[in-house]
Design a protein around this motif. Structure first.
Motif, PDB file in Angstrom:
ATOM      1  N   ASP A  12      -9.329   4.564   0.555  1.00  0.00           N
ATOM      2  CA  ASP A  12     -10.167   3.520  -0.027  1.00  0.00           C
ATOM      3  C   ASP A  12     -10.993   2.888   1.095  1.00  0.00           C
ATOM      4  OD1 ASP A  12     -11.360   1.414  -1.357  1.00  0.00           O
ATOM      5  OD2 ASP A  12      -9.493   0.371  -1.801  1.00  0.00           O
ATOM      6  N   SER A  13     -12.253   3.221   1.150  1.00  0.00           N
ATOM      7  CA  SER A  13     -13.099   2.756   2.246  1.00  0.00           C
ATOM      8  C   SER A  13     -13.233   1.233   2.292  1.00  0.00           C
ATOM      9  CB  SER A  13     -14.486   3.377   2.156  1.00  0.00           C
ATOM     10  OG  SER A  13     -15.116   2.996   0.955  1.00  0.00           O
ATOM     11  N   LYS A  14     -12.942   0.559   1.186  1.00  0.00           N
ATOM     12  CA  LYS A  14     -13.047  -0.900   1.150  1.00  0.00           C
ATOM     13  C   LYS A  14     -11.686  -1.592   1.305  1.00  0.00           C
ATOM     14  CE  LYS A  14     -17.088  -0.548  -1.704  1.00  0.00           C
ATOM     15  NZ  LYS A  14     -17.627  -0.589  -3.027  1.00  0.00           N
ATOM     16  N   SER A  15     -10.692  -0.825   1.658  1.00  0.00           N
ATOM     17  CA  SER A  15      -9.338  -1.354   1.792  1.00  0.00           C
ATOM     18  C   SER A  15      -9.274  -2.424   2.881  1.00  0.00           C
ATOM     19  CB  SER A  15      -8.368  -0.223   2.133  1.00  0.00           C
ATOM     20  OG  SER A  15      -7.088  -0.738   2.374  1.00  0.00           O
ATOM     21  N   GLU A  16      -8.494  -3.440   2.636  1.00  0.00           N
ATOM     22  CA  GLU A  16      -8.286  -4.510   3.607  1.00  0.00           C
ATOM     23  C   GLU A  16      -6.988  -4.299   4.378  1.00  0.00           C
ATOM     24  OE1 GLU A  16      -8.636  -8.324   1.765  1.00  0.00           O
ATOM     25  OE2 GLU A  16     -10.495  -7.776   0.760  1.00  0.00           O
ATOM     26  N   PHE A  17      -6.444  -3.108   4.304  1.00  0.00           N
ATOM     27  CA  PHE A  17      -5.184  -2.779   4.970  1.00  0.00           C
ATOM     28  C   PHE A  17      -5.296  -2.985   6.476  1.00  0.00           C
ATOM     29  CE2 PHE A  17      -2.547   0.268   7.257  1.00  0.00           C
ATOM     30  CZ  PHE A  17      -1.295  -0.038   6.756  1.00  0.00           C
ATOM     31  N   LYS A  18      -4.275  -3.592   7.048  1.00  0.00           N
ATOM     32  CA  LYS A  18      -4.189  -3.787   8.491  1.00  0.00           C
ATOM     33  C   LYS A  18      -2.786  -3.376   8.926  1.00  0.00           C
ATOM     34  CE  LYS A  18      -5.729  -5.284  12.433  1.00  0.00           C
ATOM     35  NZ  LYS A  18      -6.583  -4.410  13.196  1.00  0.00           N
ATOM     36  N   GLU A  41      -4.056   3.172   9.440  1.00  0.00           N
ATOM     37  CA  GLU A  41      -5.403   2.642   9.212  1.00  0.00           C
ATOM     38  C   GLU A  41      -6.385   3.760   8.856  1.00  0.00           C
ATOM     39  OE1 GLU A  41      -6.368   0.006  12.462  1.00  0.00           O
ATOM     40  OE2 GLU A  41      -4.969  -1.493  11.720  1.00  0.00           O
ATOM     41  N   LYS A  44      -8.423   4.039   5.222  1.00  0.00           N
ATOM     42  CA  LYS A  44      -9.878   4.223   5.113  1.00  0.00           C
ATOM     43  C   LYS A  44     -10.217   5.451   4.286  1.00  0.00           C
ATOM     44  CE  LYS A  44     -11.022   1.906   9.409  1.00  0.00           C
ATOM     45  NZ  LYS A  44     -11.396   2.088  10.809  1.00  0.00           N
ATOM     46  N   TYR A  60       0.849  -1.197   0.000  1.00  0.00           N
ATOM     47  CA  TYR A  60       0.000   0.000   0.000  1.00  0.00           C
ATOM     48  C   TYR A  60       0.888   1.252   0.000  1.00  0.00           C
ATOM     49  CZ  TYR A  60      -3.639  -3.319   1.301  1.00  0.00           C
ATOM     50  OH  TYR A  60      -4.519  -4.374   1.322  1.00  0.00           O
TER      51      TYR A  60
END
Length: 93
Positions: free
Chosen positions: A46-52, A39, A43, A8
């Protein structure tokens, strides 16, 4: 040790700029703060991001950007209390 490229890069770029801005103002930044901001940026981008922002992500981020989270001390690292309180209130903890 092989340094991986970021999955990312946009998130990392935002976090890096935020970190530099904080350090320039002599504001303390912890690993947990970096993870929270990462985080938040993910968001926003990209509100649908799977970033952790895991502890592994944090370790890799610090390695990639040669960041060291050290305590700031001394007169050269002082910041007035009102600026610090305003900055803390902007963090959405």
């Amino acid at each position: 040790m092989k340094i991986r490229n970021s999955t990312y890069p946009e998130v990392e770029g935002c976090v890096r700029k935020w970190f530099i801005h904080c350090r320039y103002q002599n504001l303390p930044v912890s690993g947990l703060m970096l993870q929270k901001k990462a985080e938040d940026f993910a968001k926003e981008l990209d509100s649908k991001s799977e970033f952790k922002a895991s502890s592994g992500w944090l370790a890799n981020f610090k390695e990639r950007h040669n960041n060291v989270l050290r305590k700031l001390c001394g007169d050269s690292a002082s910041v007035d209390a009102s600026s610090y309180e305003e900055w803390l209130s902007e963090l959405l903890f």
